[in-house]
Design a protein around this motif. Structure first.
Motif, PDB file in Angstrom:
ATOM      1  N   GLU A 101       0.835  -1.186   0.000  1.00 37.67           N
ATOM      2  CA  GLU A 101       0.000   0.000   0.000  1.00 37.67           C
ATOM      3  C   GLU A 101       0.877   1.247   0.000  1.00 37.67           C
ATOM      4  N   ASN A 106      -7.237   2.559  -6.203  1.00 41.12           N
ATOM      5  CA  ASN A 106      -6.088   2.282  -7.051  1.00 41.12           C
ATOM      6  C   ASN A 106      -6.368   1.124  -7.985  1.00 41.12           C
ATOM      7  N   SER A 151      -2.401   4.999  -8.128  1.00 40.36           N
ATOM      8  CA  SER A 151      -3.064   5.190  -6.839  1.00 40.36           C
ATOM      9  C   SER A 151      -3.577   6.614  -6.755  1.00 40.36           C
TER      10      SER A 151
END
Length: 378
Positions: free
Chosen positions: A294, A310, A325
């Motif tokens: 992430e 994303n 993202s």
């Protein structure tokens, strides 16, 4: 000295108490696990969205105050007179304003949207599009339901739709996806202002080999609904609502263990902050062997941006993963941005569950060697 309130003042006071006392329950474990439920070898997508389609299953939670306020207004805790008065407040009827997304709120406040007010009606159900936003990085379409038929009122609007089928200037939207790959453009939904509204969102894949959307085009949205023979179809004129977006191509590289990481692109609009990243493993390794990574973005003062969505893609058995993202916008242009990479730690005895910290939140492991600070020089 006693103070006498008129009826509307008393209703406002009662409304304030309801907002303060309305609990907001968020199951962080279930919410975070849902992010991982859609991960596949070829395509990695997540968003703060709720959709009937399995591949877009993560539900994003609006701010507590907005949720409580919307709950109070929509469930009849105030009189019709009070409700009518509230509707006169600027933005109160805007789906974007009450969606809990800072970028969409900004679009509403600054007029960076269009209001086509288009609709289609079948069997006593009307679906309308009151607001549309396109900032070059994402398209957001407000969708609203009007009906008195209980058949169509027993579920939230996103779950009423069997599918979302999109075309641009008469061409299937997937013609804008990268050719000869499984990487597709998939719309998802996020909550609107109440159960009768939702927001459809999607982005192009121009950073992953696809074609960019035109700055101006006609978008046709087809929406089959169970129990209605003919699908709802609305043709929406879409035009880019922002100008002079800031686009940077840093190509900054970092390395950790066998991971080669590159920040390829940063795009800042008044509505969205977007980054494109590339992860490359050694030739004999597979992206599917990596934990699900992430990204977090901070400004130069340490303020973190809220994640929106994303989409990432890697070829079958491939060793490269490209990810776009999207986050909420910066309220003011920062001097620099910092991008951090992390993973959520899974339990050793049960990989379907997370390790929790003392507060009951999932434990996160950062990769300091992959952190990038990039100066913003417009």
């Amino acid at each position: 000295m006693s103070i006498h309130l008129n009826p509307e003042d008393k209703e406002i006071e009662h409304l304030q108490k309801l907002i303060r006392n309305t609990p907001l329950q968020v199951d962080l474990i279930d919410r975070t696990m849902e992010r991982y439920s859609n991960m596949k070898t070829r395509r990695y997508k997540r968003s703060n969205s709720r959709s009937k389609r399995v591949r877009n299953a993560f539900f994003g939670t609006s701010a507590a105050l907005v949720m409580a306020f919307t709950l109070v207004v929509s469930t009849g805790f105030i009189s019709p007179t009070m409700a009518a008065s509230l509707k006169q407040v600027p933005g109160m009827n805007s789906i974007f304003q009450l969606a809990g997304d800072l970028g969409l709120q900004t679009a509403d406040e600054k007029g960076l949207l269009s209001k086509p007010n288009l609709s289609d009606t079948h069997d006593g159900l009307t679906l309308s599009v009151p607001e549309v936003m396109f900032d070059g990085t994402r398209i957001s379409i407000a969708l609203e339901r009007q009906t008195t038929d209980k058949r169509f009122l027993n579920t939230e609007l996103p779950l009423l739709l069997d599918d979302l089928i999109l075309s641009i200037n008469g061409e299937d939207i997937h013609s804008y996806a990268p050719a000869n790959t499984s990487n597709s453009i998939d719309p998802y939904t996020i909550p609107g202002k109440n159960s009768n509204s939702t927001i459809i969102q999607f982005s192009d894949l121009r950073n992953q080999g696809g074609k960019p959307f035109p700055d101006k085009f006609n978008l046709t949205v087809s929406m089959p609904v169970s129990g209605i023979k003919q699908p709802f179809k609305i043709e929406i004129p879409v035009e880019k609502n922002t100008k002079n977006n800031l686009v940077f191509t840093p190509s900054l590289k970092r390395k950790y263990s066998n991971i080669d990481y590159t920040l390829e692109k940063v795009e800042l609009t008044p509505i969205t902050t977007s980054i494109t990243t590339r992860i490359k493993l050694p030739t004999n390794s597979k992206i599917s062997s990596l934990p699900f990574l992430e990204y977090e973005i901070y400004d130069d003062k340490g303020k973190q941006l809220k994640f929106i969505s994303n989409n990432g893609w890697s070829a079958t058995d491939g060793n490269v993963l490209i990810t776009d993202s999207r986050f909420e916008p910066f309220t003011s242009l920062p001097k620099s941005i910092t991008i951090k990479v992390d993973k959520v730690i899974l339990r050793k005895d049960d990989k379907s569950k997370f390790e929790l910290d003392k507060d009951g939140n999932p434990k996160i492991e950062y990769f300091p060697d992959l952190e990038i600070t990039y100066p913003i020089n417009p």
